[in-house]
Design a protein around this motif. Structure first.
Motif, mmCIF file in Angstrom:
data_model
loop_
_atom_site.group_PDB
_atom_site.id
_atom_site.type_symbol
_atom_site.label_atom_id
_atom_site.label_comp_id
_atom_site.label_asym_id
_atom_site.label_seq_id
_atom_site.Cartn_x
_atom_site.Cartn_y
_atom_site.Cartn_z
ATOM 1 N N ALA A 123 56.991 75.068 53.588
ATOM 2 C CA ALA A 123 56.902 74.918 52.179
ATOM 3 C C ALA A 123 58.394 74.796 51.523
ATOM 4 N N MET A 124 59.410 75.600 51.957
ATOM 5 C CA MET A 124 60.678 75.573 51.548
ATOM 6 C C MET A 124 61.614 74.295 51.554
ATOM 7 N N ARG A 130 56.577 63.703 50.171
ATOM 8 C CA ARG A 130 55.257 64.318 50.445
ATOM 9 C C ARG A 130 55.410 65.381 51.418
ATOM 10 N N LYS A 131 54.574 66.583 50.947
ATOM 11 C CA LYS A 131 54.540 67.751 52.006
ATOM 12 C C LYS A 131 54.144 67.330 53.350
ATOM 13 N N ASP A 132 53.328 66.192 53.619
ATOM 14 C CA ASP A 132 52.851 65.867 54.676
ATOM 15 C C ASP A 132 53.897 65.371 55.607
#
Length: 241
Positions: free
Chosen positions: A161-162, A169-171
């Motif tokens: 998350a950091m 994109r988080k993915d």
């Protein structure tokens, strides 16, 4: 353990760079362990200025802590690119004297062994460390046990998350990394640990004042004989200094 608290990260970076200069100028073949991330940028900026003012780094060997699994050296978010952007390309260091894990090695176990051999052949004089909000150093994440040598680690959801702010994109955020192990870090002759900002105040307190525990990997630094902790006022807020 020496603790130094500065007004700003820039002031702290100059002090940290001066510590690196002392190591660089006091050895024929100095070896510096390097870190990545926002925390160390002021240090590298100051070191670049020292080089522009005449500091010779042509005889320096560098060994980085870690690299994401799955990111090639030319990927914009790889630590290879971070180091090139913020330090190597700015000081004219010999690239053959820089070492980082290969995150796209076909055999990650063999790559970890290769990197252990690099560290064995180049004992580290000064290791630069940041600290994650969960207490990781390198990518040695909180766990029941801490691994001694270079290894592949599954990044925690908190770390992912950091790191997501650096990716579109988080993915796209890597879920694994290759990291130098705890024993390799502790074998450095000197260590500097840096932390800046209010969001690091709690973990700095836990790492320095709350005993040695595997769920705060940075607390293991309490066992080392020569550690300098370099903070700004915000990150030192809970220490009562």
């Amino acid at each position: 353990m020496n603790i130094r608290v500065f007004r700003t990260p820039s002031d702290a970076g100059i002090y940290a760079a001066s510590m690196l200069e002392r190591v660089i100028t006091s050895s024929e073949r100095p070896v510096i362990g390097l870190a990545t991330g926002e925390t160390v940028i002021p240090v590298y900026d100051a070191l670049v200025n020292f080089v522009r003012c005449g500091l010779n780094v042509s005889h320096v060997t560098t060994i980085n802590l870690d690299e994401y699994v799955g990111l090639a050296p030319d990927h914009p978010q790889s630590y290879h690119q971070f180091m090139n952007q913020y330090l190597f390309s700015r000081i004219g260091v010999r690239m053959q004297s820089t070492h980082l894990p290969n995150g796209v090695a076909p055999d990650l176990v063999a790559e970890c062994e290769r990197y252990n051999e690099v560290i064995r052949n180049h004992p580290i004089d000064m290791q630069v460390l940041g600290i994650g909000v969960n207490g990781h150093i390198g990518f040695n994440e909180p766990a029941h046990t801490l691994i001694t040598g270079t290894h592949v680690v599954n990044l925690t959801p908190e770390t992912i998350a950091m790191n997501a702010r650096f990716f579109s994109r988080k993915d796209d955020v890597p879920r694994q990394a290759i990291t130098m192990g705890i024993q390799s870090i502790l074998q450095a002759k000197q260590i500097m640990l840096l932390a800046f900002g209010e969001h690091k105040a709690d973990i700095i307190y836990r790492a320095l004042k709350d005993g040695i525990r595997t769920d705060v990997p940075a607390s293991i630094l309490q066992l080392h004989k020569d550690v300098t902790v370099i903070l700004d006022r915000q990150s030192a807020a809970r220490l009562g200094l």
